[in-house]
Enzyme design. Structure first.
Site: not given
Ligand code: 4AD
Length: 464
Positions: A245, A390
């Site tokens: 994922r 998130s």
């Molecule tokens: O959880 P993340 O890292 O949160 C943020 O980027 C915050 N800035 C969001 C916010 O508004 N507070 O990333 C958000 C979402 C995750 O829940 C996941 O669904 C997806 O992005 N995600 C990825 N999808 C694919 N590959 C990855 N390496 C991912 N990392 C996060």
């Protein structure tokens, strides 16, 4: 001029008419003086037949047709007829094309694999195995190495139609709730999410980063009086984890909004958004869902939103026998999935929100809970026990923001302009980021995010 007809428009109403079709030669089978061709246009297929009658069709023409490599683009002209028996292997079952002309427009080279093999379900392979037959399958890496071929299968065509639908439905739901679309820079000076997972590069002689999210800039848009904003854009993560994922580049569906009383205002928007999305997918994209299901079977999701606190989630796990789960630690994939099952059994839903996370496991810009700073006004959202979102309320006090950044080891000078934006007056606000590929993957119960990224980027793959 010649009259081109789409394969999907070839129905009995056109019977007796002369039509001209451009498509791919999907399969071809010669039999004595005749040839049976399956012509494909995207996912629509029609059978075309040739009989050497030495009037319109010669033996040489039949032989020529049988020699055309599969997947070549061909122009086929002929008369549409209605055969006595339905053509079960075609999508246009009630018609057949009596070929009078065929021309190769673009010849395909030898294929790295047969498309029919790439379109086969595991169930079909297993059923054949029971009868002692071995059917070929194609490995994921071979598929991805030859993605321009692999993407032609019905399931893949459907997956990317669903991906487009998810973005469209996201945009619709956002616009209908007074959000404005924005575009923030992807070449930036500092890491937006902190940590090591950032691609660094040389920006005209000084260090630059590829944006790990639109986080800092969507918040600055709030400081600039754009009360509600959203963005659909690329997100870059130098995450060296090769999992089902994680990608190094994915598409983020982000939004950010001013809030009045409580971060639950953000959760209300999320629930509205996802109900719109799930409803739209189920009602307007039934054919695509069926196409995915026929190769990758899945249960439709039960999507009744449920909100639980993180502590309640931990309690559910503990009550389920996992007595040593850390109430202040993060959930790993295994625990997330376990919790997903428990929530499904107890509340009958595959879509739920966990909120009030421990502060220690959230990014620096997250607002601590006013009643207990060990917790935060933050949340994750899950489908089938895996995280898709998130988000949180954000710190809008520049001093606290600086303190938090320092505490998290973030070089403040790289995000100074962001912090300064809050010094000119800033509304309380919150928002979230949705992983688009994860939404499609989990909605369709797929086992790997590479299936929902057209040209996936992971630690081992930068091509094609
Ligand atoms: O959880 P993340 O890292 O949160 C943020 O980027 C915050 N800035 C969001 C916010 O508004 N507070 O990333 C958000 C979402 C995750 O829940 C996941 O669904 C997806 O992005 N995600 C990825 N999808 C694919 N590959 C990855 N390496 C991912 N990392 C996060």
């Amino acid at each position: 001029g010649r009259k081109w007809t789409k394969v999907e428009q070839l129905t009995p109403e056109l019977s007796g008419q002369e039509v001209l079709v451009r498509g791919r030669l999907y399969t071809v089978r010669g039999k004595g003086k005749s040839a049976f061709l399956m012509i494909r246009q995207r996912t629509a297929t029609v059978q075309a037949v040739m009989f050497a009658d030495d009037v319109k069709v010669s033996k040489g023409m039949v032989k020529y047709a049988c020699g055309i490599p599969k997947e070549s683009i061909v122009d086929v002209g002929g008369i549409l007829t209605c055969p006595e028996a339905k053509i079960e292997s075609a999508t246009q079952k009630d018609v057949e094309l009596q070929v009078t002309s065929i021309r190769v427009v673009s010849r395909a080279a030898a294929l790295p694999f047969e498309l029919v093999d790439a379109a086969r379900s595991d169930a079909e392979i297993a059923a054949a195995a029971e009868k002692g037959e071995v059917l070929a399958s194609v490995s994921q890496d071979v598929r991805l190495d030859n993605r321009a071929l692999d993407l032609r299968t019905p399931a893949n065509q459907a997956i990317f139609k669903l991906q487009s639908a998810v973005c469209q439905l996201f945009r619709e739901a956002m616009l209908s709730q007074d959000f404005q679309e924005i575009h923030t820079p992807k070449l930036i000076a500092g890491a937006s999410e902190g940590g090591a997972a950032v691609f660094r590069f040389d920006y005209m002689g000084r260090p630059g980063c590829l944006a790990q999210s639109p986080q800092l800039y969507k918040q600055m848009a709030i400081c600039a009086d754009f009360d509600r904003v959203f963005e659909i854009g690329p997100v870059f993560r130098a995450e060296n984890s090769y999992t089902h994922r994680h990608l190094c580049e994915f598409t983020g569906l982000d939004f950010e909004m001013a809030i009045y009383e409580h971060y639950f205002e953000v959760l209300d928007v999320i629930e509205h958004l996802f109900m719109h999305m799930f409803n739209g997918l189920a009602t307007k994209y039934a054919a695509e869902l069926e196409a995915v299901q026929s190769q990758y079977p899945f249960e439709p999701i039960a999507a009744k939103p449920v909100r639980l606190t993180f502590a309640e989630g931990i309690k559910l796990l503990q009550d389920d026998g996992l007595t040593d789960v850390d109430p202040l630690g993060d959930l790993n994939t295994e625990l997330e999935r376990r919790l997903g099952k428990i929530v499904k059994d107890k509340y009958g839903t595959d879509f739920y929100i966990l909120h009030r996370y421990p502060m220690a496991i959230r990014p620096f810009y997250t607002m601590p809970c006013p009643d207990d700073p060990a917790y935060s006004n933050s949340f994750d959202v899950f489908i089938r026990g895996e995280e898709i979102i998130s988000g949180a309320q954000r710190v809008h006090d520049p001093e606290l923001l600086t303190t938090r950044a320092v505490a998290c080891g973030i070089p403040v000078d790289t995000i100074q302009a962001y912090i300064d934006s809050f010094k000119l007056g800033a509304s309380p606000h919150g928002g979230c980021g949705v992983g688009m590929e994860r939404v499609v993957m989990l909605y369709c119960g797929l086992n790997n995010i590479r299936k929902t990224s057209m040209f996936p980027r992971d630690p081992k793959r930068l091509e094609p």
